[in-house]
Design an enzyme around this catalytic site. Structure first.
Site, short mmCIF file in Angstrom:
data_model
loop_
_atom_site.label_atom_id
_atom_site.label_comp_id
_atom_site.label_asym_id
_atom_site.label_seq_id
_atom_site.Cartn_x
_atom_site.Cartn_y
_atom_site.Cartn_z
N GLU A 164 7.90 1.07 12.10
CA GLU A 164 9.21 2.18 11.15
C GLU A 164 8.63 3.47 11.53
OE1 GLU A 164 12.35 1.48 11.39
OE2 GLU A 164 12.17 -0.83 11.00
N GLU A 166 7.30 15.92 16.22
CA GLU A 166 8.35 15.64 14.81
C GLU A 166 7.84 16.44 13.69
OE1 GLU A 166 7.35 12.21 12.82
OE2 GLU A 166 10.15 12.25 12.02
N CYS A 185 12.30 10.55 8.64
CA CYS A 185 12.21 10.01 10.15
C CYS A 185 13.51 10.46 10.83
CB CYS A 185 12.08 8.49 9.85
SG CYS A 185 13.01 7.15 9.26
N THR A 244 3.79 8.07 13.53
CA THR A 244 3.91 7.24 14.83
C THR A 244 1.97 7.67 15.55
OG1 THR A 244 5.70 8.11 16.03
CG2 THR A 244 4.31 7.81 17.64
N LYS A 278 0.87 -1.40 0.17
CA LYS A 278 0.10 0.22 0.19
C LYS A 278 0.78 1.52 -0.15
CE LYS A 278 -3.14 3.86 1.84
NZ LYS A 278 -2.30 4.34 1.20
O1 TXE Z 1 2.20 9.54 6.76
P1 TXE Z 1 1.11 8.76 7.34
P2 TXE Z 1 1.44 10.88 6.32
C1 TXE Z 1 5.70 11.07 9.82
C2 TXE Z 1 5.56 12.31 9.85
C3 TXE Z 1 5.04 12.90 8.82
C4 TXE Z 1 3.55 12.03 8.90
C5 TXE Z 1 2.30 12.33 8.58
O2 TXE Z 1 5.46 12.88 11.13
O3 TXE Z 1 4.44 14.45 8.89
O4 TXE Z 1 4.54 11.02 9.18
O5 TXE Z 1 3.30 11.46 7.13
C6 TXE Z 1 -0.92 5.07 5.66
N1 TXE Z 1 -4.25 1.92 8.26
N2 TXE Z 1 6.79 10.00 9.19
O6 TXE Z 1 1.15 11.14 5.78
O7 TXE Z 1 -0.31 9.27 7.93
C7 TXE Z 1 -0.99 5.87 4.12
O8 TXE Z 1 -1.79 5.85 3.51
C8 TXE Z 1 -3.27 1.85 7.86
C9 TXE Z 1 7.26 8.98 9.24
O9 TXE Z 1 3.37 9.97 5.00
O10 TXE Z 1 1.17 7.67 8.70
C10 TXE Z 1 0.48 5.79 4.30
O11 TXE Z 1 0.49 4.75 2.99
N3 TXE Z 1 -2.50 2.16 6.91
C11 TXE Z 1 7.95 8.70 8.29
C12 TXE Z 1 1.47 5.45 5.36
O12 TXE Z 1 -0.20 4.81 6.28
C13 TXE Z 1 -2.48 3.59 7.22
C14 TXE Z 1 8.15 8.90 6.92
C15 TXE Z 1 1.55 5.98 6.16
O13 TXE Z 1 0.85 7.39 6.23
C16 TXE Z 1 -3.66 4.38 7.82
C17 TXE Z 1 6.44 9.12 6.51
C18 TXE Z 1 -4.55 3.16 8.67
N4 TXE Z 1 -5.61 3.70 9.46
C19 TXE Z 1 6.00 10.40 7.10
N5 TXE Z 1 -3.69 5.73 7.34
C20 TXE Z 1 9.55 7.62 8.43
N6 TXE Z 1 9.12 7.24 9.71
O14 TXE Z 1 9.99 7.88 7.60
C21 TXE Z 1 -3.18 5.98 6.38
N7 TXE Z 1 -2.23 4.76 6.53
#
Ligand code: TXE
Length: 498
Positions: free
Chosen positions: A254, A389, A288, A234, A179
């Site tokens: 992660e 963050e 991250c 997170t 996904k």
């Molecule tokens: O992350 P999300 P986003 C952090 C960083 C950033 C924030 C939001 O703080 O600003 O996350 O980024 C899917 N059930 N990192 O919006 O929302 C979503 O569609 C299952 C840290 O990208 O966590 C996407 O494919 N899946 C990070 C994925 O989860 C769900 C790097 C990540 O989305 C879901 C990027 C749900 N309920 C952002 N909701 C790192 N550690 O590198 C969303 N998704």
């Protein structure tokens, strides 16, 4: 079928690109121009179900389950070769999708085959072991595939992050449903063409695009998924772990970070300044691993920060496709607004904004999502800009005097992903590295990553490892088999056997 004139991507299930069950597509925006440049299927639960069924069927298919471990390794190496041939296309695609610099994506995707080659090497090297139990038993351990792995990835390095999960899962004989983030889907879908050409059997890797609410949640809740490997925010990780707990499905998380980068008074200050810049301004802080809390010893505070500011004053902000650009746009508009909100919060909290702090929208940059590199000083541990963050080019700088003080402050965080330590004193380097609550500690370097080395956080930064042997073993389940070798009559049935 989408009716747009833009290029359109469908979902990839059972070896084919297919339309989603409901005819819905999302625009994908190029953050440097603010304009849509392709459409991608906005799939839903029915598509997830189809993809998981395909992955379950592939799991036991002769085409996949019948491959010897060596043949699996050869297949992954063919994927690596295909990725090497398309590295430039993938780099361009990702730069247009998330605004990462072309020089950065070229380096990232020039090295992509290494990830696949590394995991290919493990395909025929993970066996079991014999346990020295007493008595007449042969007790041995088997490492088996877990089954169907759901790989949920974010937008900041989609092809790279997906590759770590897919290659490790395939090396151990699993099948996968990916996904991608709805912000950056194209690269992972293009990668499916390369897997297909390399001969990955149908159904072994499937990709369902769409939102977290529509696709992510359905995937996490699907009874056919055996492991969830997630990289992202997170709070999303927490929601996924709670849902997974209802089915007792293991999760690898992660998550985010708020990582300390600590400069001692005996550090090489030029290298430390570069390490600070690399930590927070490379990739616009959208990593991250961002070193977003910098702790400077009082004796070198001005010297190091002056070097950082001097370098950043001449920084080239602009088109991520231009070779000379050093900072591109942030990935999407809502994210830019979130970063700008945090800059406002920092000022309201009373921190001193001493560098940047604004959206940059002059000339060609007007329609893109550009944020100036930003530095806050006189920051305290209690401020939100020190605790939360931001995922953007925003640095909090804090002074310190003693080792004890800086270790306490560095560990005073909900997160525990990575940390940087800058010192010429070898005793101190190891002493501090051992005391920090971080899954990775970098000494006199920052942002050093390799598929050969395990990576994963402590505390709210997640759990489980990616990379290295530990990351490979996460993709297996461990089974213990006891075989009684004796021909003698069965022992007393009311007494535990050993
Ligand atoms: O992350 P999300 P986003 C952090 C960083 C950033 C924030 C939001 O703080 O600003 O996350 O980024 C899917 N059930 N990192 O919006 O929302 C979503 O569609 C299952 C840290 O990208 O966590 C996407 O494919 N899946 C990070 C994925 O989860 C769900 C790097 C990540 O989305 C879901 C990027 C749900 N309920 C952002 N909701 C790192 N550690 O590198 C969303 N998704």
């Amino acid at each position: 079928m989408s009716t747009t004139t833009l290029p359109t991507y469908d979902i990839f299930i059972d070896g084919e690109f297919v339309s989603p069950a409901e005819d819905r597509y999302l625009d994908s925006i190029n953050p440097a121009t603010g304009k849509a440049w392709y459409q991608v299927a906005s799939a839903g639960a029915a598509d997830v179900d189809r993809a998981v069924r395909a992955a379950r069927a592939a799991l036991v298919s002769p085409a996949w389950a019948g491959l010897t471990p060596s043949a699996r390794g050869r297949l992954l190496r063919r994927v690596a070769d295909g990725l090497a041939a398309r590295a430039e296309d993938l780099a361009m695609l990702e730069t247009n999708d998330n605004g990462k610099l072309i020089r950065d994506t070229r380096a990232l995707y020039g090295n992509l085959p290494i990830i696949w080659e590394y995991f290919a090497g493990w395909a025929d090297k993970v066996g079991g072991e014999v346990v020295p139990t007493v008595g007449t038993n042969l007790t041995y351990l088997r490492r088996e595939p877990i089954g169907v792995v759901a790989a949920i990835v974010p937008w900041n390095a989609p092809i790279n992050l997906a590759s770590h999960k897919i290659a490790a899962a395939l090396a151990m004989g699993n099948t996968v449903v990916v996904k991608p983030s709805e912000i950056t889907s194209a690269g992972i879908l293009e990668m499916m063409k390369i897997l297909d050409e390399a001969g990955v059997p149908r159904g072994v890797v499937n990709v369902v695009t769409g939102t977290g609410a529509d696709v992510g949640q359905a995937l996490v809740a699907h009874p056919g998924v055996d492991l969830i490997a997630f990289t992202g925010g997170t709070s999303t990780g927490t929601a996924i772990a709670k849902k997974a707990a209802e089915r007792h499905v293991p999760v690898l998380l992660e998550l985010g970070g708020k990582s300390p980068n600590i400069v001692f008074d005996d550090a090489n200050t030029s290298n430390a300044a570069n390490g600070i810049i690399s930590g927070i301004f490379a990739a616009g802080g959208q990593a991250c691993t961002a070193g977003s809390r910098v702790y400077l010893h009082n004796a070198v505070y001005d010297e190091v920060l002056d070097k950082v500011k001097e370098r950043m004053s001449g920084i080239r902000l602009g088109d991520p496709l231009a070779a000379e650009t050093e900072i591109g746009p942030v990935a999407y508009e809502a994210h830019m607004n979130r970063i700008l909100d945090y800059i406002r919060i920092g000022q309201e909290e009373g921190a001193d904004l001493t560098f940047g702090g604004n959206r940059v929208s002059e000339g060609d940059l007007a329609s893109g999502f550009y944020v100036a590199p930003t530095i806050f000083e006189n920051v305290t541990s209690e401020m939100r800009i020190t605790r939360e963050e931001i995922f953007g080019p925003v640095l909090s700088v804090i002074r310190f005097d003693t080792e004890e003080e800086v270790v306490r402050q560095a560990n005073d965080s909900a997160f525990g992903l990575v940390a940087g330590v800058w010192t010429q004193n070898v005793n101190r380097a190891h002493r501090i590295a051992h005391q920090l609550d971080a899954g990775t500690v970098w000494v006199n370097t920052y942002r050093a990553l390799s598929p050969l080395a395990p990576f994963g956080g402590f505390k709210s930064s997640g759990h489980g490892k990616e990379g290295g042997e530990y990351g490979v073993l996460e993709m297996t389940r461990l089974k213990t088999v006891w075989v009684n070798l004796s021909e003698a009559p069965t022992a007393d049935p009311f007494v535990i056997q050993k």
